[in-house]
Design an enzyme around this catalytic site. Structure first.
Site, mmCIF file in Angstrom:
data_model
loop_
_atom_site.group_PDB
_atom_site.id
_atom_site.type_symbol
_atom_site.label_atom_id
_atom_site.label_comp_id
_atom_site.label_asym_id
_atom_site.label_seq_id
_atom_site.Cartn_x
_atom_site.Cartn_y
_atom_site.Cartn_z
ATOM 1 N N ASN A 265 35.957 -18.475 35.046
ATOM 2 C CA ASN A 265 34.717 -18.324 35.813
ATOM 3 C C ASN A 265 34.695 -16.980 36.509
ATOM 4 O OD1 ASN A 265 33.900 -21.019 35.355
ATOM 5 N ND2 ASN A 265 34.984 -21.744 37.183
ATOM 6 N N ASP B 126 33.867 -15.902 40.160
ATOM 7 C CA ASP B 126 33.671 -16.528 41.476
ATOM 8 C C ASP B 126 32.803 -15.636 42.365
ATOM 9 O OD1 ASP B 126 35.383 -18.473 40.563
ATOM 10 O OD2 ASP B 126 37.043 -17.980 41.920
ATOM 11 N N ASP C 224 46.012 -23.933 42.049
ATOM 12 C CA ASP C 224 46.299 -23.372 40.716
ATOM 13 C C ASP C 224 47.667 -22.700 40.703
ATOM 14 O OD1 ASP C 224 43.775 -24.184 39.803
ATOM 15 O OD2 ASP C 224 42.836 -22.375 40.589
ATOM 16 N N GLY D 210 40.123 -14.793 48.034
ATOM 17 C CA GLY D 210 39.814 -14.796 46.603
ATOM 18 C C GLY D 210 40.814 -15.606 45.821
ATOM 19 N N SER E 280 44.507 -13.130 45.078
ATOM 20 C CA SER E 280 45.455 -13.650 46.074
ATOM 21 C C SER E 280 46.730 -14.230 45.456
ATOM 22 C CB SER E 280 44.774 -14.751 46.895
ATOM 23 O OG SER E 280 44.618 -15.917 46.121
HETATM 24 O O1 RIB Z 1 40.717 -23.723 41.679
HETATM 25 C C1 RIB Z 1 39.903 -22.683 42.132
HETATM 26 C C2 RIB Z 1 38.852 -22.352 41.096
HETATM 27 O O2 RIB Z 1 37.980 -23.450 40.956
HETATM 28 C C3 RIB Z 1 37.971 -21.196 41.443
HETATM 29 O O3 RIB Z 1 38.492 -19.953 41.037
HETATM 30 C C4 RIB Z 1 36.644 -21.544 40.805
HETATM 31 O O4 RIB Z 1 36.320 -20.741 39.710
HETATM 32 C C5 RIB Z 1 36.762 -23.014 40.407
HETATM 33 O O5 RIB Z 1 36.853 -23.160 39.070
#
Ligand code: RIB
Length: 282
Positions: A12, A14, A231, A266, A270
């Site tokens: 994505n 953001d 993540d 971000g 980050s």
């Molecule tokens: O986990 C964070 C992510 O969730 C963001 O970067 C956003 O794009 C969403 O997919």
């Protein structure tokens, strides 16, 4: 030798508005500042793994538009293999609208674009080695990727949604936050693999069959923006387990990596590198 990981997941762009507080439904909050960052759970987990020292390939779909270049820029610059990232001529690149408040909490609304049009048939028939997936692709596509993988498979069940049974059965490692754990309920701990549950600033636990194997607390940090912390946790935990670290050490490493991510703004900008995590995690 470094660990090799394939990530099949979302990309994505953001669009991040940072303000004193988040709006309630129907309310307008003004005075925010706007930033654009590469994101998407797939892209974030791929770059996090790369910065933590892995060789990484990303299987993903973006639009044939200008946002795609922006969304893939850091992955490309830092050596993630993007040869299986395809531009869909009929869909836009995924976009996440993210609101962040002064305490670093966020609200995220995703327009998935090409991620939602990623069909099982778009995947390669076989995926060598370790695989990480999340649920920003259609669940049938995630299930197909997991069954095509020959090695260790991690699925981050985020955002929570119904999945085919093989997703829980095939996973060597499932990662969820508290809300996602509540969504899946008893099904989660009936899965045969490891289950990691994250509790935000309170840390995380690692289970098998509902039995707690290890828990860890993150180092205390001042949170600026928690976007991407989950993540990073996923990528770090997979790397540490593949390196053969103990359950307790792997969980502590992942908690430290996630906490560091929350100290900066971000998603992808980050994500910490290996030396930073080793330093804070000791
Ligand atoms: O986990 C964070 C992510 O969730 C963001 O970067 C956003 O794009 C969403 O997919």
């Amino acid at each position: 030798m470094s660990v090799r990981i394939t990530v099949a997941g979302s990309v994505n762009l953001d669009l991040v508005a940072t303000a004193e507080r988040l709006p309630s439904p129907g309310e307008t909050v003004t005075g925010a500042t706007l930033a654009r960052h590469p994101g998407g759970k797939g892209g974030n987990q791929a770059l996090a793994a790369r910065r933590l020292g892995a060789e990484v390939a990303l299987i993903a779909r973006v639009g044939a538009d200008a946002m795609a270049g922006e969304a893939l820029a850091l992955l490309r610059a830092e050596g993630v293999d993007l040869s299986a990232c395809v531009a869909d001529p009929d869909q836009p690149t995924g976009v996440a609208l993210i609101a962040v408040d002064a305490r670093g909490e966020n609200q995220i609304l995703v327009a998935p674009g090409a991620n939602a049009a990623f069909a099982p048939d778009h995947l390669p028939t076989a995926i060598d080695g370790a695989l990480i997936c999340q649920l920003e692709l259609p669940p049938e596509t995630v299930a197909r990727a997991m069954t095509a993988a020959s090695g260790f498979v991690c699925v981050n069940l985020a955002p929570a949604r119904e999945v085919p049974p093989e997703v829980l059965q095939r996973a060597d490692l499932i990662v969820v936050n508290e809300g996602e754990a509540a969504f899946y309920g008893a099904k989660l701990h009936a899965a045969p693999g490891l289950v990691a549950v994250t509790w935000g600033a309170k840390g995380a636990g690692l289970y098998r069959g509902g039995v707690l194997l290890a828990d860890a607390k993150p180092p205390k940090v001042d949170a600026v923006d928690t976007t991407g912390a989950g993540d990073t946790f996923v990528a770090a935990l997979v790397i540490a387990l593949l390196e053969g670290q103990s359950h307790a050490d792997a969980l502590a490493f992942a908690c430290a990596a996630g906490a560091l991510t929350a100290t900066r703004a971000g998603a992808q900008p980050s994500l910490p590198n290996r030396a930073e995590v080793d330093r804070i995690g000791r």
